[in-house]
Write a protein that holds these residues in place. Structure first.
Motif, PDB file in Angstrom:
ATOM      1  N   LYS A 188     -33.221  36.337  28.843  1.00  0.00           N
ATOM      2  CA  LYS A 188     -33.487  37.311  27.788  1.00  0.00           C
ATOM      3  C   LYS A 188     -34.493  38.369  28.254  1.00  0.00           C
ATOM      4  CE  LYS A 188     -32.529  34.574  23.617  1.00  0.00           C
ATOM      5  NZ  LYS A 188     -31.584  35.528  23.005  1.00  0.00           N
ATOM      6  N   THR A 189     -35.526  37.916  28.994  1.00  0.00           N
ATOM      7  CA  THR A 189     -36.529  38.851  29.497  1.00  0.00           C
ATOM      8  C   THR A 189     -35.901  39.847  30.467  1.00  0.00           C
ATOM      9  OG1 THR A 189     -38.272  37.185  29.269  1.00  0.00           O
ATOM     10  CG2 THR A 189     -38.725  39.048  30.715  1.00  0.00           C
ATOM     11  N   TYR A 190     -35.091  39.326  31.392  1.00  0.00           N
ATOM     12  CA  TYR A 190     -34.467  40.226  32.357  1.00  0.00           C
ATOM     13  C   TYR A 190     -33.451  41.145  31.673  1.00  0.00           C
ATOM     14  CZ  TYR A 190     -31.763  42.087  36.179  1.00  0.00           C
ATOM     15  OH  TYR A 190     -31.125  42.956  37.033  1.00  0.00           O
ATOM     16  N   SER A 191     -32.696  40.624  30.719  1.00  0.00           N
ATOM     17  CA  SER A 191     -31.705  41.437  30.025  1.00  0.00           C
ATOM     18  C   SER A 191     -32.370  42.570  29.258  1.00  0.00           C
ATOM     19  CB  SER A 191     -30.881  40.564  29.074  1.00  0.00           C
ATOM     20  OG  SER A 191     -29.858  41.309  28.452  1.00  0.00           O
ATOM     21  N   THR A 192     -33.541  42.299  28.695  1.00  0.00           N
ATOM     22  CA  THR A 192     -34.295  43.344  28.000  1.00  0.00           C
ATOM     23  C   THR A 192     -34.778  44.401  28.985  1.00  0.00           C
ATOM     24  OG1 THR A 192     -35.031  41.737  26.333  1.00  0.00           O
ATOM     25  CG2 THR A 192     -36.278  43.798  26.513  1.00  0.00           C
ATOM     26  N   PHE A 193     -35.293  43.952  30.131  1.00  0.00           N
ATOM     27  CA  PHE A 193     -35.755  44.885  31.161  1.00  0.00           C
ATOM     28  C   PHE A 193     -34.603  45.728  31.703  1.00  0.00           C
ATOM     29  CE2 PHE A 193     -35.903  45.409  35.833  1.00  0.00           C
ATOM     30  CZ  PHE A 193     -36.898  46.379  35.917  1.00  0.00           C
ATOM     31  N   ALA A 194     -33.442  45.124  31.873  1.00  0.00           N
ATOM     32  CA  ALA A 194     -32.295  45.793  32.495  1.00  0.00           C
ATOM     33  C   ALA A 194     -31.401  46.500  31.486  1.00  0.00           C
ATOM     34  CB  ALA A 194     -31.478  44.779  33.301  1.00  0.00           C
ATOM     35  N   LEU A 195     -31.901  46.732  30.266  1.00  0.00           N
ATOM     36  CA  LEU A 195     -31.118  47.458  29.262  1.00  0.00           C
ATOM     37  C   LEU A 195     -31.142  48.942  29.584  1.00  0.00           C
ATOM     38  CD1 LEU A 195     -29.527  47.746  26.682  1.00  0.00           C
ATOM     39  CD2 LEU A 195     -31.657  47.591  25.379  1.00  0.00           C
ATOM     40  N   THR A 196     -30.061  49.441  30.125  1.00  0.00           N
ATOM     41  CA  THR A 196     -29.936  50.854  30.477  1.00  0.00           C
ATOM     42  C   THR A 196     -28.843  51.493  29.629  1.00  0.00           C
ATOM     43  OG1 THR A 196     -28.323  50.346  32.204  1.00  0.00           O
ATOM     44  CG2 THR A 196     -30.647  50.375  32.844  1.00  0.00           C
ATOM     45  N   ASP A 197     -28.700  52.803  29.762  1.00  0.00           N
ATOM     46  CA  ASP A 197     -27.647  53.506  29.034  1.00  0.00           C
ATOM     47  C   ASP A 197     -26.272  52.953  29.398  1.00  0.00           C
ATOM     48  OD1 ASP A 197     -29.376  55.708  27.854  1.00  0.00           O
ATOM     49  OD2 ASP A 197     -29.749  55.989  29.979  1.00  0.00           O
ATOM     50  N   GLU A 198     -26.067  52.694  30.693  1.00  0.00           N
ATOM     51  CA  GLU A 198     -24.762  52.199  31.154  1.00  0.00           C
ATOM     52  C   GLU A 198     -24.501  50.791  30.642  1.00  0.00           C
ATOM     53  OE1 GLU A 198     -26.475  55.297  33.673  1.00  0.00           O
ATOM     54  OE2 GLU A 198     -27.190  53.296  33.133  1.00  0.00           O
ATOM     55  N   ALA A 199     -25.539  49.936  30.696  1.00  0.00           N
ATOM     56  CA  ALA A 199     -25.380  48.567  30.206  1.00  0.00           C
ATOM     57  C   ALA A 199     -25.073  48.551  28.707  1.00  0.00           C
ATOM     58  CB  ALA A 199     -26.635  47.753  30.502  1.00  0.00           C
ATOM     59  N   TYR A 200     -25.761  49.421  27.970  1.00  0.00           N
ATOM     60  CA  TYR A 200     -25.498  49.496  26.531  1.00  0.00           C
ATOM     61  C   TYR A 200     -24.082  49.986  26.259  1.00  0.00           C
ATOM     62  CZ  TYR A 200     -25.822  50.820  21.654  1.00  0.00           C
ATOM     63  OH  TYR A 200     -25.591  50.923  20.313  1.00  0.00           O
ATOM     64  N   ALA A 201     -23.668  51.013  26.998  1.00  0.00           N
ATOM     65  CA  ALA A 201     -22.331  51.567  26.784  1.00  0.00           C
ATOM     66  C   ALA A 201     -21.247  50.532  27.049  1.00  0.00           C
ATOM     67  CB  ALA A 201     -22.119  52.779  27.691  1.00  0.00           C
ATOM     68  N   LEU A 202     -21.484  49.628  27.991  1.00  0.00           N
ATOM     69  CA  LEU A 202     -20.474  48.628  28.352  1.00  0.00           C
ATOM     70  C   LEU A 202     -20.529  47.375  27.489  1.00  0.00           C
ATOM     71  CD1 LEU A 202     -20.581  48.858  32.255  1.00  0.00           C
ATOM     72  CD2 LEU A 202     -18.830  49.750  30.718  1.00  0.00           C
ATOM     73  N   THR A 203     -21.570  47.229  26.671  1.00  0.00           N
ATOM     74  CA  THR A 203     -21.670  46.034  25.819  1.00  0.00           C
ATOM     75  C   THR A 203     -21.552  46.347  24.333  1.00  0.00           C
ATOM     76  OG1 THR A 203     -24.089  46.250  25.853  1.00  0.00           O
ATOM     77  CG2 THR A 203     -23.101  44.752  27.461  1.00  0.00           C
ATOM     78  N   ALA A 204     -21.698  47.612  23.958  1.00  0.00           N
ATOM     79  CA  ALA A 204     -21.661  47.973  22.535  1.00  0.00           C
ATOM     80  C   ALA A 204     -20.268  48.310  22.046  1.00  0.00           C
ATOM     81  CB  ALA A 204     -22.589  49.158  22.272  1.00  0.00           C
ATOM     82  N   SER A 205     -19.301  48.406  22.950  1.00  0.00           N
ATOM     83  CA  SER A 205     -17.944  48.755  22.525  1.00  0.00           C
ATOM     84  C   SER A 205     -17.264  47.564  21.855  1.00  0.00           C
ATOM     85  CB  SER A 205     -17.119  49.206  23.736  1.00  0.00           C
ATOM     86  OG  SER A 205     -16.964  48.149  24.651  1.00  0.00           O
ATOM     87  N   GLU A 206     -16.218  47.854  21.128  1.00  0.00           N
ATOM     88  CA  GLU A 206     -15.503  46.794  20.412  1.00  0.00           C
ATOM     89  C   GLU A 206     -14.850  45.807  21.373  1.00  0.00           C
ATOM     90  OE1 GLU A 206     -12.082  46.447  16.934  1.00  0.00           O
ATOM     91  OE2 GLU A 206     -13.174  48.319  17.254  1.00  0.00           O
ATOM     92  N   GLN A 207     -14.392  46.298  22.533  1.00  0.00           N
ATOM     93  CA  GLN A 207     -13.746  45.421  23.501  1.00  0.00           C
ATOM     94  C   GLN A 207     -14.720  44.420  24.114  1.00  0.00           C
ATOM     95  OE1 GLN A 207     -13.640  48.671  23.421  1.00  0.00           O
ATOM     96  NE2 GLN A 207     -11.565  49.482  23.683  1.00  0.00           N
ATOM     97  N   ALA A 208     -16.028  44.722  24.065  1.00  0.00           N
ATOM     98  CA  ALA A 208     -17.022  43.862  24.717  1.00  0.00           C
ATOM     99  C   ALA A 208     -17.624  42.825  23.774  1.00  0.00           C
ATOM    100  CB  ALA A 208     -18.141  44.725  25.300  1.00  0.00           C
ATOM    101  N   ARG A 209     -17.183  42.786  22.544  1.00  0.00           N
ATOM    102  CA  ARG A 209     -17.808  41.881  21.576  1.00  0.00           C
ATOM    103  C   ARG A 209     -17.545  40.404  21.856  1.00  0.00           C
ATOM    104  NH1 ARG A 209     -16.788  45.187  15.853  1.00  0.00           N
ATOM    105  NH2 ARG A 209     -18.158  46.949  16.388  1.00  0.00           N
ATOM    106  N   SER A 210     -16.558  40.118  22.674  1.00  0.00           N
ATOM    107  CA  SER A 210     -16.256  38.724  22.994  1.00  0.00           C
ATOM    108  C   SER A 210     -16.885  38.267  24.300  1.00  0.00           C
ATOM    109  CB  SER A 210     -14.736  38.528  23.076  1.00  0.00           C
ATOM    110  OG  SER A 210     -14.177  39.364  24.094  1.00  0.00           O
ATOM    111  N   ARG A 211     -17.617  39.153  24.983  1.00  0.00           N
ATOM    112  CA  ARG A 211     -18.214  38.787  26.261  1.00  0.00           C
ATOM    113  C   ARG A 211     -19.397  37.843  26.062  1.00  0.00           C
ATOM    114  NH1 ARG A 211     -18.211  44.835  28.945  1.00  0.00           N
ATOM    115  NH2 ARG A 211     -15.940  45.034  29.136  1.00  0.00           N
ATOM    116  N   SER A 212     -19.510  36.879  26.957  1.00  0.00           N
ATOM    117  CA  SER A 212     -20.577  35.885  26.869  1.00  0.00           C
ATOM    118  C   SER A 212     -21.900  36.473  27.361  1.00  0.00           C
ATOM    119  CB  SER A 212     -20.227  34.660  27.716  1.00  0.00           C
ATOM    120  OG  SER A 212     -20.165  35.006  29.095  1.00  0.00           O
ATOM    121  N   GLY A 213     -22.998  35.815  26.987  1.00  0.00           N
ATOM    122  CA  GLY A 213     -24.301  36.258  27.451  1.00  0.00           C
ATOM    123  C   GLY A 213     -24.426  36.166  28.958  1.00  0.00           C
TER     124      GLY A 213
END
Length: 210
Positions: A80-105
């Protein structure tokens, strides 16, 4: 990430800084837009207070990203700490889409790790090879603007006919540019978030038609 990192590394050398600036910055700061800005501030010997204010204003958008970033899927304190640190525009764009809602942590964290690795590796390579680029080559700093343009186009395509959302984003940006030119980014995000909230509350209160 690779061409953008190469452009950043080459820009570091063109600005008169040592190659290790690119390696250290990309690994520890990992904020593309702020890193591009930081090069000029370091080269101009800007005071630390100015650097701190610029860092806050440029990266304040991550406050809004956190509202819908799926951090709850990521398991473990370190992850969780690393994921918070590595939250970038690209990472957000690839996880906030509807197709990415089923991706695991686990998949989200690995995706962020490889994006971090691509950025740091390509920035270092760009800095090491930057001396080979002729001095007459300009426009490397536009690579970041080009990336945001591509992300914006992909986001519009993802909306699937939801015209009010991009119009609201455009209106928020124009209003922020006119009313708050010195803090446009933060103001635009705040106006856009407020507009989305107002639209959501208005839509929720509408009576359902049978």
């Amino acid at each position: 990430m690779l061409p953008l990192g190469l452009a950043f590394g080459a820009l570091v050398i063109q600005s008169g800084l040592d190659w290790w600036w690119a390696a250290l910055s990309s690994a520890l700061i990992y904020g593309g837009s702020f890193e591009f800005l930081l090069i000029g501030m370091v080269a101009a010997c800007a005071p630390l207070t100015s650097v701190a204010v610029a860092a806050f204003l440029v990266n304040a958008r991550h406050i809004f990203y956190a509202l819908s970033f799926p951090l709850h899927r990521v398991r473990g304190r370190f992850a969780k700490t690393y994921s918070t640190f590595a939250l970038t525009d690209e990472a957000y764009a690839l996880t906030a889409s509807e197709q990415a809602r089923s991706r695991s942590g686990r998949r989200i964290v690995w995706m962020q790790f490889f994006m971090h690795l691509y950025w740091a590796g390509s920035a270092t390579a760009g800095a090491l090879l930057g001396s080979l680029i002729p001095d007459g080559v300009t426009g490397l700093d536009f690579a970041l603007t080009a990336l945001f343009t591509v992300l914006a186009l992909d986001a519009v395509r993802d909306l699937r006919g939801d015209l009010p959302t991009p119009l609201l984003a455009l209106g928020s940006a124009l209003a922020a540019r006119l009313l708050f030119p010195g803090e446009m980014l933060l103001a635009a995000f705040a106006l856009f978030a407020a507009g989305l909230l107002a639209r959501h509350l208005t839509t929720a209160k509408r009576p359902a038609h049978v």
